[in-house]
Design a protein around this motif. Structure first.
Motif, PDB file in Angstrom:
ATOM      1  N   LEU A   3       8.112  18.545   4.968  1.00 48.97           N
ATOM      2  CA  LEU A   3       9.319  18.014   5.614  1.00 48.97           C
ATOM      3  C   LEU A   3      10.580  18.235   4.764  1.00 48.97           C
ATOM      4  O   LEU A   3      11.638  17.700   5.073  1.00 48.97           O
ATOM      5  N   ASN A   4      10.429  19.011   3.702  1.00 48.39           N
ATOM      6  CA  ASN A   4      11.569  19.349   2.838  1.00 48.39           C
ATOM      7  C   ASN A   4      12.334  18.117   2.347  1.00 48.39           C
ATOM      8  O   ASN A   4      13.562  18.071   2.404  1.00 48.39           O
ATOM      9  N   LEU A   5      11.574  17.146   1.870  1.00 48.12           N
ATOM     10  CA  LEU A   5      12.213  15.937   1.325  1.00 48.12           C
ATOM     11  C   LEU A   5      12.493  16.179  -0.159  1.00 48.12           C
ATOM     12  O   LEU A   5      11.892  15.548  -1.042  1.00 48.12           O
ATOM     13  N   GLU A   6      13.374  17.096  -0.425  1.00 54.80           N
ATOM     14  CA  GLU A   6      13.543  17.607  -1.787  1.00 54.80           C
ATOM     15  C   GLU A   6      14.050  16.575  -2.781  1.00 54.80           C
ATOM     16  O   GLU A   6      13.927  16.774  -3.982  1.00 54.80           O
ATOM     17  N   GLU A   7      14.641  15.521  -2.282  1.00 47.39           N
ATOM     18  CA  GLU A   7      15.200  14.546  -3.223  1.00 47.39           C
ATOM     19  C   GLU A   7      14.231  13.404  -3.497  1.00 47.39           C
ATOM     20  O   GLU A   7      14.577  12.420  -4.147  1.00 47.39           O
TER      21      GLU A   7
ATOM     22  N   LEU B 282      12.332   9.378   8.489  1.00 41.95           N
ATOM     23  CA  LEU B 282      11.917  10.588   9.198  1.00 41.95           C
ATOM     24  C   LEU B 282      12.395  10.531  10.649  1.00 41.95           C
ATOM     25  O   LEU B 282      12.634   9.456  11.191  1.00 41.95           O
TER      26      LEU B 282
ATOM     27  N   ILE C  35      11.546  15.260  14.982  1.00 43.02           N
ATOM     28  CA  ILE C  35      11.030  16.593  14.621  1.00 43.02           C
ATOM     29  C   ILE C  35      10.017  16.458  13.481  1.00 43.02           C
ATOM     30  O   ILE C  35       8.993  17.145  13.448  1.00 43.02           O
ATOM     31  N   ASP C  36      10.303  15.541  12.561  1.00 39.98           N
ATOM     32  CA  ASP C  36       9.342  15.295  11.473  1.00 39.98           C
ATOM     33  C   ASP C  36       8.011  14.814  12.047  1.00 39.98           C
ATOM     34  O   ASP C  36       6.946  15.166  11.538  1.00 39.98           O
TER      35      ASP C  36
ATOM     36  N   LEU D  41       6.689  15.626  14.845  1.00 40.24           N
ATOM     37  CA  LEU D  41       5.963  16.811  15.339  1.00 40.24           C
ATOM     38  C   LEU D  41       5.372  17.599  14.180  1.00 40.24           C
ATOM     39  O   LEU D  41       4.252  18.119  14.261  1.00 40.24           O
ATOM     40  N   GLU D  42       6.110  17.679  13.071  1.00 38.63           N
ATOM     41  CA  GLU D  42       5.586  18.376  11.894  1.00 38.63           C
ATOM     42  C   GLU D  42       4.358  17.662  11.327  1.00 38.63           C
ATOM     43  O   GLU D  42       3.419  18.300  10.845  1.00 38.63           O
TER      44      GLU D  42
ATOM     45  N   VAL E  28       1.407  18.684  13.284  1.00 40.18           N
ATOM     46  CA  VAL E  28       0.960  20.012  12.839  1.00 40.18           C
ATOM     47  C   VAL E  28       0.185  19.904  11.526  1.00 40.18           C
ATOM     48  O   VAL E  28      -0.854  20.539  11.328  1.00 40.18           O
TER      49      VAL E  28
ATOM     50  N   GLU F 259      -3.355  18.804  11.966  1.00 36.20           N
ATOM     51  CA  GLU F 259      -4.219  19.854  12.502  1.00 36.20           C
ATOM     52  C   GLU F 259      -4.535  20.914  11.445  1.00 36.20           C
ATOM     53  O   GLU F 259      -5.685  21.316  11.267  1.00 36.20           O
ATOM     54  N   LYS F 260      -3.495  21.347  10.750  1.00 33.34           N
ATOM     55  CA  LYS F 260      -3.676  22.418   9.759  1.00 33.34           C
ATOM     56  C   LYS F 260      -4.562  21.980   8.588  1.00 33.34           C
ATOM     57  O   LYS F 260      -5.464  22.697   8.176  1.00 33.34           O
TER      58      LYS F 260
END
Lengths: 203, 85
Positions: B16-20, B39, B42-43, B45-46, B49, B52-53
């Protein structure tokens, strides 16, 4: 041309070749050896954007947020500030990324950026703009179109100011010019002046 | 802290690109949405995914996410009882 006489380029930002210029003054110059994603990360930190959602965006939106944040910092603008943006490659880079992801499970977070006008939404969200906006796809930088469309919006009274410009991105090669146009400033908002700002760092 | 919970935090930060944020910034009972990690849809939905992955869990009804993606603890409990890989 007369219609443009009351509007001025209040501020401008240029992003190209690992450098960021505000009104032609260098405000950030990074190592030319760094890759594009590192340039976006380092610029975020050094210019203190403080907007965590930036990291979730595709590169086109990051360029838009980076440019608009620096452009609008300290400026007086209203929620009706219109956005008139353009480029040649649409959302090319994220489209490729999305296409590649289709070989396995598609990422929703990538898919949502597969339109160039998403950058308009991201800028509007950040600045709570409720305004006219448009994103043109043109073969090359078209000052005529940007001036004409921006002037039409300004003269209609729907907006007191406009952010207009060019946010091009293809294969990690970027070329950005954003201008804040309003009633304040010294540089008349004309095709010639807009082209001159674009040519700066482009020749 | 179990390995699965640590693994989940790392995956969420990366996916989720929570870089901080770092793993230490996320408590097992923190809300993932709203006032917690903040979040968005869209998060969510990620995260579907990601299930599942990484764990072979396929959610057919996105509304299930509301009960699963409450916190790291809730996600880990669901994964432990439903994972296929």
């Amino acid at each position: 041309m007369d219609r443009a006489k009351n509007h001025f380029i209040t501020n401008s930002i240029r992003i190209k070749n690992e450098e960021i210029f505000l009104k032609k003054d260098t405000i950030l110059s990074l190592d030319s050896k760094i890759d594009f994603s590192q340039f976006l990360k380092d610029s975020y930190k050094k210019l203190a954007l403080n907007y965590p959602k930036y990291h979730k965006m595709d590169s086109l939106c990051k360029l838009g947020i980076l440019g608009s944040t620096v452009l609008l910092r300290g400026q007086d603008f209203k929620a009706n500030t219109a956005l008139v943006l353009s480029n040649a490659s649409s959302s090319h880079d994220v489209d490729i990324k999305h296409m590649q992801s289709m070989e396995s499970i598609v990422s929703p977070a990538v898919f949502v950026y597969t339109l160039p006008n998403i950058v308009l939404g991201e800028i509007s969200i950040k600045y709570k703009l409720q305004s006219e906006n448009v994103f043109f796809i043109e073969d090359k930088f078209n000052a005529d179109l940007l001036v004409d469309y921006s002037e039409t919006i300004l003269n209609s009274g729907k907006a007191l100011s406009v952010v207009c410009g060019w946010i091009e991105l293809k294969n990690d090669q970027y070329d950005v010019l954003l201008c804040l146009v309003s009633n304040n400033g010294e540089i008349p908002f004309t095709k010639e002046n807009l082209e001159e700002l674009y040519r700066f760092e482009n020749e | 802290m179990s390995d699965l919970r640590t693994e989940l935090k790392q995956s969420i930060i990366e996916q989720l690109n929570l870089e901080e944020l770092t793993i230490e910034d996320i408590d097992n009972d923190d809300s993932l949405f709203g006032d917690g990690l903040g979040l968005d849809s869209i998060d969510a939905l990620e995260l579907i995914v990601l299930l599942e992955k990484d764990y072979g869990i396929k959610l057919t009804d996105p509304n299930q996410g509301k009960e699963i993606f409450i916190s790291i603890n809730k996600m880990a409990e669901y994964i432990e009882s439903h994972r296929t890989k």
